[in-house]
Scaffold this active site. Structure first.
Site, short mmCIF file in Angstrom:
data_model
loop_
_atom_site.label_atom_id
_atom_site.label_comp_id
_atom_site.label_asym_id
_atom_site.label_seq_id
_atom_site.Cartn_x
_atom_site.Cartn_y
_atom_site.Cartn_z
CD GLU A 1 12.57 29.96 11.43
OE1 GLU A 1 13.52 30.11 10.65
OE2 GLU A 1 11.49 30.57 11.32
CG HIS B 1 9.37 5.08 -8.10
ND1 HIS B 1 9.49 3.84 -8.70
CD2 HIS B 1 8.03 5.29 -7.98
CE1 HIS B 1 8.30 3.34 -8.95
NE2 HIS B 1 7.38 4.21 -8.53
CE LYS C 1 18.20 36.76 9.75
NZ LYS C 1 17.06 37.48 10.37
#
Length: 549
Positions: free
Chosen positions: A355, A386, A514
């Site tokens: 960000e 793994h 937004k």
């Protein structure tokens, strides 16, 4: 701060030529040619943290040229600008002073002609008093019972930082049970509310403006749930506190503004755990441990602001990152903590880095023609071994990695920690040096097998090595050392943004989604077919409406 395109500097041109010389040099060769390599390419911080950057594709000449880049782009000036309270977040006309929140020296820091430290200390003192009342049981809920559970409602920096720290410092936690709600998906708040009792739960609503959609949606749902049991709205004040600056909205919600903890516009969300946003941390581990967290960060702040660049840990790590991202074409970095309590650390700095430096426009307003922020990801060891280490070892992508581990564990069960650390040490060695065809064939001979008969398998067991890593070994993960480690990464991010001529402390990239969501939301209120968007978005919305009917 000066606005200098790094690619136009002589240092960048020199680095490009140097890359041509270094691109085929292996880490194995670098170690073979220098028996003192570890001593030259590692450093300690306060005898609490060892940073080993020797397993990188760098030489002393590489670092010297990278330091020249830092000088030509005036990194030193940028550091002074931030610490002095200059408004370096120019797109929002704000200072950037998370360092003031942990300024344990109390040296004045001036913003707009005013020392911010008295207000910082006043909020800290207020948090201390409030938290002591909650932790001690002196604070009572609406039925006279003490608080047992705390639910932090926030998103982004109001969630990731406190959640990461309370998990990392779980060995220091008190009797209070912490919960974190961030996602606007109702499942998140619903599942948390199943676990808590309205009579003994405190909600912290973390939103500077008290208008953040996700946070306020969850806060109102929590309030509705609470009032189903409590009945009277006057009881809200005993069970809700606000981390905000909007006193009017806080009061209208039913929260006593005496229990509103403010912070300032010079505190960026992803750098806010040091502020009132850290109240959940205090409630989890106590005020004294929170002060230790601040003190560790302040110690790293002093190191960053006063240590020469050649020995400055955040600067060194930042420069090495630029080297890989812009010259080797590595697009990603993995953060791999070998400590289960640190399981949210990579996620926290995924936000912190991506960000901050995920920008394609420079400080002059021009599109860049070089790489800025890398993709950050990671999981705790040994789980990652793994899962995705296969690609790091033998894939076609270069993935520089930071390995982080404590020498002392909080849970010395049997030989668990020795086994964990044996993997920590082994992985960086394997990534650096690999395994040659000759070694694979010799292993077969040692097993009594004929390599010629297993020729078809040999290529798959060869490891090229030459995969770069940093190792960060802490003495122990304590509030102090964690504070220093977080600040180390914060300043690494700042350094890269300063050199790459981008604005690190805004985040305009989150705004468009937004805005469109606010436009789409009313369209979801009925069953009418939508045709106001592109065909894909229309198709998705209309199928959603058909299926929900």
């Amino acid at each position: 701060m000066k606005n200098i395109n790094p690619t136009q500097t002589s240092a960048w041109q020199a680095l490009q030529k140097h890359y041509d010389e270094m691109k085929d040099v292996t880490i194995a060769e670098l170690f073979a040619n220098d028996s003192d390599r570890f001593a030259k390419f590692s450093a300690t911080f306060d005898d609490l943290m060892l940073v080993d950057f020797s397993k990188n594709r760098i030489t002393e000449e590489t670092l010297a040229k990278l330091q020249d880049l830092a000088k030509e782009t005036d990194l030193a000036g940028a550091i002074k600008s931030m610490f002095s309270g200059e408004k370096i977040n120019r797109t929002e006309d704000r200072a950037v002073l998370h360092v003031a929140l942990r300024n344990r020296s109390n040296t004045p820091i001036i913003v707009d002609g005013k020392d911010v430290m008295p207000e910082v200390n006043a909020v800290l003192e207020k948090m201390k008093t409030f938290s002591q009342a909650i932790i001690s049981g002196q604070w009572k809920g609406y039925t006279g019972k003490a608080i047992t559970d705390v639910v932090n409602i926030g998103i982004g920096g109001s969630d990731l930082g406190p959640f990461m720290v309370t998990e990392a410092l779980r060995p220091y936690k008190n009797h209070l049970t912490m919960h974190f709600v961030s996602n606007v998906d109702g499942t998140h708040i619903a599942e948390v509310l199943k676990k808590v009792n309205p009579e003994t739960t405190l909600f912290l609503v973390a939103s500077k403006t008290f208008t953040t959609q996700e946070t306020m949606t969850n806060a109102h749902s929590a309030r509705d749930w609470f009032l189903k049991s409590a009945g009277d709205e006057k009881h809200v004040a005993k069970h809700f506190a606000a981390l905000s600056t909007n006193a009017k909205a806080v009061g209208e919600f039913g929260i006593d503004t005496a229990n509103m903890f403010e912070f300032w516009d010079w505190v960026g969300g992803r750098y806010s755990l040091w502020s009132a946003i850290g109240l959940s941390i205090i409630l989890s581990v106590g005020f004294d441990n929170f002060v230790e967290l601040l003190s560790g960060a302040h110690a790293m702040d002093k190191h960053f602001s006063t240590t020469p660049a050649e020995k400055n840990l955040p600067i060194l790590l930042a420069l090495i990152g630029i080297w890989y991202n812009n010259f080797f074409g590595a697009e990603t970095e993995a953060i791999l903590p070998y400590d289960q309590y640190m399981h949210r650390f990579a996620a926290y700095f995924q936000q912190g880095n991506m960000e901050s430096n995920g920008k394609y426009v420079d400080r002059n307003g021009n599109a860049v023609d070089y790489q800025t922020g890398p993709i950050i990801w990671g999981e705790p060891g040994t789980n990652g071994q793994h899962a995705f280490y296969q690609l790091i070892h033998q894939g076609t992508k270069m993935v520089p990695c930071d390995f982080i581990a404590p020498a002392i564990t909080h849970n010395p069960l049997s030989d668990h920690h020795q086994k964990l650390l044996s993997n920590f040490f082994a992985q960086t060695e394997a990534l650096a040096f690999g395994k040659s065809r000759e070694v694979v064939e010799q292993e077969y001979r040692d097993q009594g097998k004929d390599p010629a008969q297993l020729e078809h398998v040999v290529p798959f067991k060869v490891f090229e090595g030459n995969r770069p890593t940093n190792s960060i070994l802490l003495r122990e993960i304590t509030p102090f050392s964690l504070g220093a480690l977080i600040a180390l990464y914060e300043h690494k991010i700042f350094t890269q943004g300063a050199i790459l001529n981008i604005f690190t402390f805004d985040q305009w990239g989150v705004e468009l989604g937004k805005q469109l969501a606010n436009r789409i939301l009313p369209e979801l209120g009925d069953d009418k077919a939508i045709s106001s968007h592109d065909s894909s978005t229309n198709g998705l919305i209309n199928r959603y409406k058909a299926w929900r009917a």
